[in-house]
Motif scaffolding. Structure first.
Motif, short mmCIF file in Angstrom:
data_model
loop_
_atom_site.label_atom_id
_atom_site.label_comp_id
_atom_site.label_asym_id
_atom_site.label_seq_id
_atom_site.Cartn_x
_atom_site.Cartn_y
_atom_site.Cartn_z
N GLY A 51 14.12 18.76 -9.32
CA GLY A 51 14.53 17.63 -10.02
C GLY A 51 12.84 16.47 -9.74
O GLY A 51 12.85 15.74 -10.08
N SER A 52 11.65 17.14 -9.34
CA SER A 52 10.60 16.43 -9.34
C SER A 52 9.75 17.63 -8.87
O SER A 52 9.33 18.17 -9.01
CB SER A 52 10.74 15.21 -7.81
N SER A 53 7.86 16.78 -9.46
CA SER A 53 7.28 17.73 -9.52
C SER A 53 6.13 16.80 -8.29
O SER A 53 4.71 17.86 -8.79
CB SER A 53 7.18 17.48 -10.75
N THR A 54 6.49 16.32 -7.44
CA THR A 54 5.30 15.72 -6.92
C THR A 54 4.83 16.70 -5.25
O THR A 54 5.76 16.71 -4.61
CB THR A 54 5.24 14.44 -6.48
N LEU A 55 4.11 17.04 -4.51
CA LEU A 55 3.63 17.91 -3.27
C LEU A 55 3.49 15.91 -2.92
O LEU A 55 2.54 16.07 -2.76
CB LEU A 55 2.81 18.65 -3.40
N VAL A 56 4.59 15.80 -1.93
CA VAL A 56 4.18 14.69 -1.28
C VAL A 56 4.18 14.85 0.17
O VAL A 56 5.67 15.21 0.58
CB VAL A 56 4.90 13.10 -1.73
N VAL A 57 3.50 13.78 0.91
CA VAL A 57 3.88 14.17 2.64
C VAL A 57 4.13 12.76 3.25
O VAL A 57 3.25 11.94 3.04
CB VAL A 57 3.00 15.10 3.47
N LYS A 58 4.74 12.08 4.72
CA LYS A 58 4.50 11.41 5.06
C LYS A 58 3.22 11.75 6.00
O LYS A 58 2.21 12.66 6.53
CB LYS A 58 5.40 10.96 6.39
N GLY A 84 15.36 5.92 -3.39
CA GLY A 84 14.86 5.90 -2.83
C GLY A 84 13.68 5.97 -3.31
O GLY A 84 13.62 6.63 -4.50
N GLY A 85 12.03 5.78 -2.64
CA GLY A 85 10.98 6.21 -3.55
C GLY A 85 9.60 5.60 -2.50
O GLY A 85 10.08 5.82 -1.58
N TRP A 86 8.72 6.39 -2.86
CA TRP A 86 7.40 5.71 -1.99
C TRP A 86 6.80 5.79 -3.33
O TRP A 86 6.04 6.22 -4.60
CB TRP A 86 6.86 6.83 -1.29
N ASN A 87 5.31 4.80 -2.60
CA ASN A 87 3.75 5.21 -3.56
C ASN A 87 2.48 5.57 -2.35
O ASN A 87 3.03 5.22 -1.27
CB ASN A 87 3.49 3.67 -4.61
N HIS A 127 2.27 6.24 2.56
CA HIS A 127 1.45 5.22 4.00
C HIS A 127 2.55 4.11 4.58
O HIS A 127 2.28 4.03 5.72
CB HIS A 127 0.64 4.19 2.22
N SER A 128 3.46 4.03 3.57
CA SER A 128 4.74 3.41 4.75
C SER A 128 5.55 3.64 5.39
O SER A 128 6.11 5.09 5.13
CB SER A 128 4.71 2.20 3.26
N VAL A 129 6.16 3.73 6.75
CA VAL A 129 6.87 3.89 7.46
C VAL A 129 7.99 3.44 6.67
O VAL A 129 8.85 4.18 6.78
CB VAL A 129 6.98 3.33 8.93
N LYS A 130 8.63 2.43 6.10
CA LYS A 130 9.72 2.73 5.79
C LYS A 130 9.74 3.29 4.21
O LYS A 130 10.82 4.00 4.14
CB LYS A 130 9.83 0.66 5.20
N PHE A 174 -4.52 -1.29 -0.08
CA PHE A 174 -3.63 -2.10 -1.08
C PHE A 174 -3.18 -2.99 0.46
O PHE A 174 -2.37 -2.04 1.43
CB PHE A 174 -2.47 -1.31 -1.91
N SER A 175 -2.90 -4.01 0.25
CA SER A 175 -2.02 -4.97 1.38
C SER A 175 -0.55 -4.38 1.00
O SER A 175 0.51 -4.23 -0.42
CB SER A 175 -2.03 -6.59 0.88
N SER A 176 0.37 -4.54 2.24
CA SER A 176 1.92 -4.26 2.30
C SER A 176 2.42 -5.04 1.38
O SER A 176 3.70 -4.75 0.50
CB SER A 176 2.39 -4.95 3.45
#
Length: 453
Positions: A51-58, A84-87, A127-130, A174-176
């Motif tokens: 259901g998505s296409s990005t390879l993303v890691v913490k 949920g989501g991220w950048n 980048h964000s733990v949250k 970028f700042s939080s």
């Protein structure tokens, strides 16, 4: 043992077939596979998501600062999954995926450990733990859909305007205050040039490392907790849960039909209508012998973004039906047996998935199979529309011994807020079948279903 590692290299073709063990313990029921990133070959458990296409890691798991093969870029990405989501930045590094092959199991294989290796491949970092909590105990997501869902934005002009040096997205500049609000950051992104990032699986196919298909074999949509786990005072470690055969599965990269130990009988095919998600055309849903519940076409206003009224999604731990279909399915179940009402009532709320009901209230043998009818081949001037019927059994739309031993959860859910009238066909249906996502057929592919062995 269906879950044992088996080497499957076809020596007559350039591509390799990898048979990868997967587990559902890191994604709260969603399945993950292990990939290795960068010069340190850091292992990461990534959720398998059609259901998505990005390879993303913490970034907390993959230690980017140690990776001698990392190349930064000026690109950023942002993804919202509905829940949920991220950048974060887009970097490029090597990606290795391999199976552990024992020579005694497959002595004729030239390669002791068949693998697929990509160099300079795109990876998004969170980048964000949250924001990392989006992935549960997994390390990120491996999106297996098509390139349209893998957009990035070139921030070169932004970095110049704000005198950011080096003018790169990694390290994250970028700042939080700027980046934590995903909605406002998304508005910022759209001010800058957009381009699609080639997804991981597409790169494997383009570089002739894999045929343009993969297969998925699973048993459950929620982690199985057995009696021995229930006696532990603290949370059972993932490594112990992962040894339970019911919490295992297989991902076959580059293959499908040749894995004859995993399925029986003939395949039924559903046409993929659009190569954005794995978009399919759902005709109706039927509870036992009840009258089929018609699935309405997607609302006209959503056609440009969502395309069809259903998607097939390995990253969904439930079947999410439109509000109208869901309510009629519930009504039909209660009409089938009035005693079902008390079992179903708690699951109007998502929070019930964290608690469940007592298993002794549930008599699975009394519950009907729920059938899903999809378009196999659309009607033409000379032929009628062909429809495929797939069965979802009580043993999969109910999950027993979860979230704790002697508990049970109903895994059919109602439409998400702000989601269009599109059903998300997730693991509870897929658990009944050996499923091949064959992207090489027609222009957009087919999804093939065969009964499990």
């Amino acid at each position: 043992d269906w879950s044992s590692d088996v080497c499957s290299s076809d020596l007559n073709i350039m591509t390799t077939i990898l048979r990868m063990p997967i587990t559902n313990v890191f994604g709260q029921g969603d399945y993950s596979a292990t990939l290795h990133l960068g010069s340190e070959k850091s292992p990461v458990n990534l959720l398998l998501d059609t259901g998505s296409s990005t390879l993303v890691v913490k970034s907390t798991t993959y230690q980017a600062t140690l990776d001698k093969e990392l190349t930064p870029s000026t690109a950023v990405q942002e993804v919202n999954y509905g829940v949920g989501g991220w950048n974060g930045p887009v970097i490029f590094t090597s990606i290795n995926i391999h199976e552990h092959c024992h020579k005694s199991e497959h002595p004729q294989s030239i390669a002791k450990n068949p693998s697929m290796n990509l160099s300079n491949a795109p990876v998004a970092l969170v980048h964000s733990v949250k924001q990392s909590k989006t992935f549960g105990d997994a390390d990120g997501i491996l999106g297996l859909a098509y390139h349209h869902l893998n957009k990035s934005f070139d921030f070169s002009d932004y970095f110049t305007e704000h005198k950011i040096a080096p003018a790169l997205s990694y390290p994250w500049p970028f700042s939080s205050e700027v980046s934590e609000d995903l909605a406002s950051f998304k508005k910022l992104m759209w001010k800058y040039p957009e381009h699609d990032v080639t997804p991981y699986f597409t790169l494997l196919e383009e570089q002739q490392l894999s045929a343009n298909k993969f297969a998925f074999y699973s048993k459950r949509s929620a982690i199985h907790i057995n009696e021995s786990h229930s006696h532990k005072e603290n949370k059972t470690p993932a490594a112990i849960l992962a040894n339970d055969p019911l919490n295992k599965g297989l991902l076959i990269l580059g293959g499908g039909e040749e894995q004859t130990d995993l399925y029986q009988g003939e395949f039924q095919s559903i046409k993929v209508e659009h190569d954005v998600y794995y978009n399919v055309d759902l005709k109706s849903v039927q509870v036992g012998t009840s009258k089929p519940v018609i699935a309405e076409p997607l609302d006209q206003k959503h056609l440009k973004s969502y395309f069809t009224n259903a998607i097939i999604d390995t990253g969904a731990g439930g079947i999410v039906l439109t509000a109208e279909i869901y309510q009629q399915v519930i009504n039909d179940l209660i009409a089938y047996n009035a005693n079902f009402a008390q079992c179903l009532a708690p699951f109007k709320e998502m929070s019930a998935q964290l608690v469940g009901i007592d298993i002794d209230k549930l008599k699975l043998e009394q519950w009907p199979t729920i059938y899903f009818n999809f378009v196999s081949e659309p009607a033409t001037a000379t032929t009628a529309e062909k429809v495929v019927q797939l069965a979802c059994t009580p043993e999969t739309y109910w999950q027993v011994n979860t979230p704790n031993y002697n508990k049970a959860c109903f895994r059919i859910l109602s439409q998400l807020p702000q989601w269009p009238n599109q059903s998300i066909i997730g693991l509870p249906l897929l658990n009944n079948y050996y499923v091949i996502f064959d992207r090489s057929v027609h222009k957009t592919g087919v999804i093939k279903f065969a009964a499990q062995q």
